[in-house]
Design an enzyme around this catalytic site. Structure first.
Site, PDB file in Angstrom:
ATOM      1  N   SER A  42       0.831  -1.196   0.000  1.00 34.16           N
ATOM      2  CA  SER A  42       0.000   0.000   0.000  1.00 34.16           C
ATOM      3  C   SER A  42       0.875   1.259   0.000  1.00 34.16           C
ATOM      4  O   SER A  42       1.744   1.411  -0.846  1.00 34.16           O
ATOM      5  CB  SER A  42      -0.954  -0.042   1.196  1.00 34.16           C
ATOM      6  N   ASP A 155      -5.262  -4.134  -2.297  1.00 36.75           N
ATOM      7  CA  ASP A 155      -4.258  -3.807  -1.279  1.00 36.75           C
ATOM      8  C   ASP A 155      -3.642  -5.069  -0.660  1.00 36.75           C
ATOM      9  O   ASP A 155      -4.345  -5.923  -0.119  1.00 36.75           O
ATOM     10  CB  ASP A 155      -4.941  -2.980  -0.191  1.00 36.75           C
TER      11      ASP A 155
END
Length: 330
Positions: A42, A155
């Site tokens: 991320s 993610d």
């Protein structure tokens, strides 16, 4: 003759809280702490990609401070796949690091994502860096997933919030993990009273509700992920009051990263003392040229900012040149 142990840096996600990684890198760079590998997920992947492409923390920090981040979110009118398209952020990253492949990075980088179809972690180390990062920042429900080689990716923090294992596989012998999702657990509120009166004006938005829930879950799984891992040191950065998209708090996040890393500097330097100097002492048997041993110890002291050697002088033998060197470093 002697080789220092390779260092791997694992950067967690966390949205705007991940900007604390900039502060961490500032202190590491200032103290000449070497970084041989970076793994990120991320926002950790985002910062890691920029630093790996050009290890210049001053430029990286300026790039982020100069960016009006609220204009970087391209919201979907009809969010059937995600509230934010993510195209603007991807293009911004590409303008900063160029159309670069992993093989051309200055520091080897690993970027993690999660495949919604196969329900497994995907670790990028080849191909286009920007595409890999775009996949890694795709918070489920917030960003539109990225299609790559038939996979729908989101993610990587879902499955691996602090990606450290890949660093060990890559050859890192010292692992430093940065957890920007650290949180102090609060006791439950007991004997709360339920009332009929409601304040509809203060209800959070869909995005606020979603991100608030995700933020709490990130803190929980990050703490769980750190257990039983081959990590030498964890730097916890506490940013409870920074929301995932509150990029206007960038300076606060960076300072928090600096502060947490400064507190850990002694522990970081001790890692280098234990590994470098123990290796030197164990291998020194008088056969090597004294000049080479002295040069290496001086180099270690300069690189890791050691300050002094704590091991007994006797272990280095009776050589006067080595004894004089130890005295100057004490």
């Amino acid at each position: 003759m002697f080789k220092r142990k390779k260092v791997g840096l694992a950067l967690s996600g966390g949205g705007a809280r991940g900007l604390a990684h900039i502060g961490v890198l500032k202190i590491l760079e200032k103290n000449k702490i070497p970084i041989d590998f970076i793994a990120g997920t991320s926002m950790g992947a985002f910062i890691g990609a920029m630093y790996s492409a050009g290890p210049n923390i001053k430029k990286l920090e300026k790039d982020f401070l100069d960016e009006p981040w609220k204009k970087s979110f391209d919201y979907n009118i009809l969010p059937t796949q995600g509230l934010i398209k993510g195209d603007k952020i991807e293009k911004w990253l590409a303008t900063k690091i160029g159309d670069i492949d992993f093989k051309d990075l200055r520091i080897p980088l690993f970027v993690t994502a999660f495949d919604l179809k196969s329900k497994r972690e995907v670790i990028f180390s080849k191909g286009n860096v920007t595409e890999a990062v775009r996949a890694s920042i795709s918070i489920p429900g917030v960003f539109v997933p990225l299609e790559n080689n038939g996979r729908w990716l989101v993610d990587g923090e879902i499955i691996d919030p602090i990606p450290s294992e890949i660093l060990t596989k890559a050859g890192a012998e010292i692992i430093i993990a940065i957890n920007v999702n650290a949180a102090i657990e609060k006791e439950p509120l007991l004997n709360e009273t339920a009332v009929k009166k409601r304040d509809q004006k203060k209800l959070p938005s869909i995005l606020g509700t979603l991100l608030g829930s995700v933020q709490k879950e990130e803190s929980r799984i990050s703490n769980y992920d750190l257990e039983d891992k081959n990590i030498n040191l964890v730097i916890n950065v506490y940013l409870n009051h920074v929301g995932m998209l509150e990029f206007e708090k960038i300076k606060f996040a960076i300072r928090a990263g600096e502060k947490a890393t400064k507190k850990s500097l002694i522990d970081i330097k001790n890692l280098f003392k234990q590994n470098y100097l123990a290796s030197i002492i164990d291998k020194f048997d008088g056969k090597e040229k004294v000049e080479e041993v002295v040069a290496h110890i001086k180099d270690v002291g300069k690189t890791a900012s050691l300050g002094k050697i704590l091991e007994p002088v006797e272990k280095l033998g009776k050589n006067k040149q080595l004894k004089r060197l130890v005295k100057t470093l004490k």
